[in-house]
Design a protein around this motif. Structure first.
Motif, PDB file in Angstrom:
ATOM      1  N   GLU A 166       0.799  -1.221   0.000  1.00  0.00           N
ATOM      2  CA  GLU A 166       0.000   0.000   0.000  1.00  0.00           C
ATOM      3  C   GLU A 166       0.835   1.275   0.000  1.00  0.00           C
ATOM      4  O   GLU A 166       0.417   2.294  -0.545  1.00  0.00           O
ATOM      5  N   GLU A 167       1.997   1.244   0.607  1.00  0.00           N
ATOM      6  CA  GLU A 167       2.834   2.450   0.613  1.00  0.00           C
ATOM      7  C   GLU A 167       3.212   2.841  -0.816  1.00  0.00           C
ATOM      8  O   GLU A 167       3.264   4.023  -1.157  1.00  0.00           O
ATOM      9  N   TYR A 168       3.449   1.837  -1.660  1.00  0.00           N
ATOM     10  CA  TYR A 168       3.809   2.094  -3.053  1.00  0.00           C
ATOM     11  C   TYR A 168       2.585   2.462  -3.882  1.00  0.00           C
ATOM     12  O   TYR A 168       2.624   3.414  -4.674  1.00  0.00           O
ATOM     13  N   THR A 169       1.496   1.714  -3.712  1.00  0.00           N
ATOM     14  CA  THR A 169       0.323   1.943  -4.560  1.00  0.00           C
ATOM     15  C   THR A 169      -0.395   3.240  -4.229  1.00  0.00           C
ATOM     16  O   THR A 169      -1.247   3.688  -4.990  1.00  0.00           O
ATOM     17  N   GLN A 170      -0.037   3.865  -3.103  1.00  0.00           N
ATOM     18  CA  GLN A 170      -0.641   5.146  -2.757  1.00  0.00           C
ATOM     19  C   GLN A 170      -0.413   6.189  -3.835  1.00  0.00           C
ATOM     20  O   GLN A 170      -1.333   6.946  -4.179  1.00  0.00           O
ATOM     21  N   TYR A 171       0.806   6.217  -4.431  1.00  0.00           N
ATOM     22  CA  TYR A 171       1.093   7.291  -5.395  1.00  0.00           C
ATOM     23  C   TYR A 171       2.096   6.887  -6.483  1.00  0.00           C
ATOM     24  O   TYR A 171       2.295   7.638  -7.434  1.00  0.00           O
ATOM     25  N   SER A 172       2.714   5.720  -6.382  1.00  0.00           N
ATOM     26  CA  SER A 172       3.857   5.402  -7.245  1.00  0.00           C
ATOM     27  C   SER A 172       3.525   4.552  -8.459  1.00  0.00           C
ATOM     28  O   SER A 172       4.428   4.190  -9.213  1.00  0.00           O
ATOM     29  N   LEU A 173       2.251   4.234  -8.674  1.00  0.00           N
ATOM     30  CA  LEU A 173       1.868   3.503  -9.878  1.00  0.00           C
ATOM     31  C   LEU A 173       1.704   4.506 -11.020  1.00  0.00           C
ATOM     32  O   LEU A 173       0.620   4.931 -11.371  1.00  0.00           O
ATOM     33  N   HIS A 174       2.838   4.861 -11.599  1.00  0.00           N
ATOM     34  CA  HIS A 174       2.917   5.944 -12.581  1.00  0.00           C
ATOM     35  C   HIS A 174       3.121   5.367 -13.975  1.00  0.00           C
ATOM     36  O   HIS A 174       4.065   4.606 -14.222  1.00  0.00           O
ATOM     37  N   ASN A 175       2.228   5.703 -14.888  1.00  0.00           N
ATOM     38  CA  ASN A 175       2.322   5.277 -16.290  1.00  0.00           C
ATOM     39  C   ASN A 175       2.369   3.753 -16.469  1.00  0.00           C
ATOM     40  O   ASN A 175       3.015   3.244 -17.399  1.00  0.00           O
ATOM     41  N   VAL A 176       1.663   3.043 -15.616  1.00  0.00           N
ATOM     42  CA  VAL A 176       1.643   1.584 -15.753  1.00  0.00           C
ATOM     43  C   VAL A 176       0.726   1.133 -16.891  1.00  0.00           C
ATOM     44  O   VAL A 176       0.627  -0.064 -17.161  1.00  0.00           O
ATOM     45  N   HIS A 177       0.082   2.102 -17.572  1.00  0.00           N
ATOM     46  CA  HIS A 177      -0.676   1.727 -18.774  1.00  0.00           C
ATOM     47  C   HIS A 177       0.244   1.138 -19.840  1.00  0.00           C
ATOM     48  O   HIS A 177      -0.213   0.429 -20.736  1.00  0.00           O
ATOM     49  N   LEU A 178       1.548   1.421 -19.732  1.00  0.00           N
ATOM     50  CA  LEU A 178       2.501   0.888 -20.699  1.00  0.00           C
ATOM     51  C   LEU A 178       2.740  -0.605 -20.505  1.00  0.00           C
ATOM     52  O   LEU A 178       3.117  -1.303 -21.458  1.00  0.00           O
ATOM     53  N   GLN A 179       2.540  -1.101 -19.266  1.00  0.00           N
ATOM     54  CA  GLN A 179       2.829  -2.497 -18.966  1.00  0.00           C
ATOM     55  C   GLN A 179       1.586  -3.382 -18.824  1.00  0.00           C
ATOM     56  O   GLN A 179       1.677  -4.594 -18.991  1.00  0.00           O
ATOM     57  N   TYR A 180       0.449  -2.785 -18.513  1.00  0.00           N
ATOM     58  CA  TYR A 180      -0.730  -3.579 -18.180  1.00  0.00           C
ATOM     59  C   TYR A 180      -1.878  -3.243 -19.134  1.00  0.00           C
ATOM     60  O   TYR A 180      -2.423  -2.133 -19.093  1.00  0.00           O
ATOM     61  N   PRO A 181      -2.266  -4.194 -19.974  1.00  0.00           N
ATOM     62  CA  PRO A 181      -3.332  -3.935 -20.956  1.00  0.00           C
ATOM     63  C   PRO A 181      -4.640  -3.475 -20.337  1.00  0.00           C
ATOM     64  O   PRO A 181      -5.339  -2.632 -20.927  1.00  0.00           O
ATOM     65  N   TRP A 182      -4.992  -3.982 -19.152  1.00  0.00           N
ATOM     66  CA  TRP A 182      -6.267  -3.570 -18.563  1.00  0.00           C
ATOM     67  C   TRP A 182      -6.246  -2.092 -18.174  1.00  0.00           C
ATOM     68  O   TRP A 182      -7.280  -1.412 -18.227  1.00  0.00           O
ATOM     69  N   VAL A 183      -5.060  -1.586 -17.805  1.00  0.00           N
ATOM     70  CA  VAL A 183      -4.933  -0.163 -17.486  1.00  0.00           C
ATOM     71  C   VAL A 183      -5.015   0.657 -18.777  1.00  0.00           C
ATOM     72  O   VAL A 183      -5.682   1.696 -18.831  1.00  0.00           O
ATOM     73  N   MET A 184      -4.352   0.184 -19.827  1.00  0.00           N
ATOM     74  CA  MET A 184      -4.449   0.855 -21.116  1.00  0.00           C
ATOM     75  C   MET A 184      -5.893   0.930 -21.588  1.00  0.00           C
ATOM     76  O   MET A 184      -6.337   1.962 -22.119  1.00  0.00           O
ATOM     77  N   ASP A 185      -6.647  -0.134 -21.363  1.00  0.00           N
ATOM     78  CA  ASP A 185      -8.049  -0.137 -21.772  1.00  0.00           C
ATOM     79  C   ASP A 185      -8.840   0.958 -21.063  1.00  0.00           C
ATOM     80  O   ASP A 185      -9.755   1.550 -21.645  1.00  0.00           O
TER      81      ASP A 185
END
Length: 264
Positions: A43-62
């Motif tokens: 949770e400490e990381y997912t609070q703010y550090s999931l930056h531009n993960v649309h490049l790695q995860y198709p569901w985020v890109m969608d």
């Protein structure tokens, strides 16, 4: 809302809120995906550090190219749109439901550390983006209900018409903005602030010059959202030491790009 009405309201207010995007199945899948992030990164990381993960995860890109989302974006920016950047922002509860009664009593006290809880200071997104030649539009896509108690977005309607305002270093600890800046209190017409509550699956959109903020999450409910920035293809990056930005995750979201301003 008709396209013309949508455009007029956005141009006048600088924002739109409570627009439906995800259906129940899409929302469930998005929340499941974010839960996997929490398990993998913490949770400490997912609070703010999931930056531009649309490049790695198709569901985020969608999510960034969801038809109902792009329908609004293109109505405001035009058909030719670039996805500039994305980030998950998550305010976790200050206290879990399993905390002791003693801790709950501490939470209710005026000096319960509310001044150190994560919050977002009054600011303008354009202060952090080295962009010219066109507007920046920010989306908040709610994965959780976003309400007053868990720190929903607050905006100053019409403030996008005032141009870029000065920002200085924030003195209150807990500011989630990466460079810890805020607009001086005397320049914020906080008495005009409007809360933008969202149900999970809804989104709000706002102009890059709109003054906005959000309070700490003082509830026992998580407040998670997916922030996406879009610009028309005519916009371009600028070299500005006050707004140092690299754009490594841009891609065409809609239409065609005749300018190639982000081709590098």
């Amino acid at each position: 809302m008709t396209t013309v009405k949508l455009q007029d309201t956005y141009n006048m207010q600088g924002f739109l809120s409570a627009l439906p995007v995800l259906n129940e199945t899409e929302l469930r899948e998005a929340r499941r995906g974010f839960s996997e992030f929490e398990k993998e990164f913490g949770e400490e990381y997912t609070q703010y550090s999931l930056h531009n993960v649309h490049l790695q995860y198709p569901w985020v890109m969608d999510l960034t190219k969801h038809p109902r989302l792009l329908e609004v974006i293109t109505a405001i920016l035009g058909l030719d749109v670039i996805l500039l950047d994305s980030r998950f922002i998550c305010k976790y509860p200050a206290l879990k439901s399993s905390d002791t009664q003693e801790n709950k009593e501490e939470e209710s006290k005026p000096a319960a550390g509310e001044n150190t809880l994560p919050y977002v200071a009054w600011h303008q997104d354009m202060r952090y983006w080295g962009i010219a030649g066109g507007p920046v539009l920010s989306v908040w896509l709610a994965l959780d209900d976003s309400l007053k108690e868990n720190g929903a977005l607050q905006v100053i309607p019409g403030s996008h018409c005032s141009g870029m305002l000065p920002h200085h270093q924030a003195t209150r600890p807990g500011n989630m903005l990466t460079v810890n800046q805020e607009i001086p209190e005397e320049l914020v017409q906080s008495e005009k602030a409007v809360l933008c509550p969202l149900l999970a699956g809804q989104m709000s959109v706002h102009d890059g010059l709109l003054v906005h903020a959000s309070d700490p999450n003082t509830s026992q409910r998580r407040r998670c959202g997916f922030v996406i920035r879009y610009v028309p293809t005519c916009a371009y990056p600028i070299q500005d030491p006050d707004r140092p930005r690299k754009f490594h995750a841009t891609m065409l979201a809609s239409g065609t790009d005749q300018f190639n301003n982000f081709s590098h």
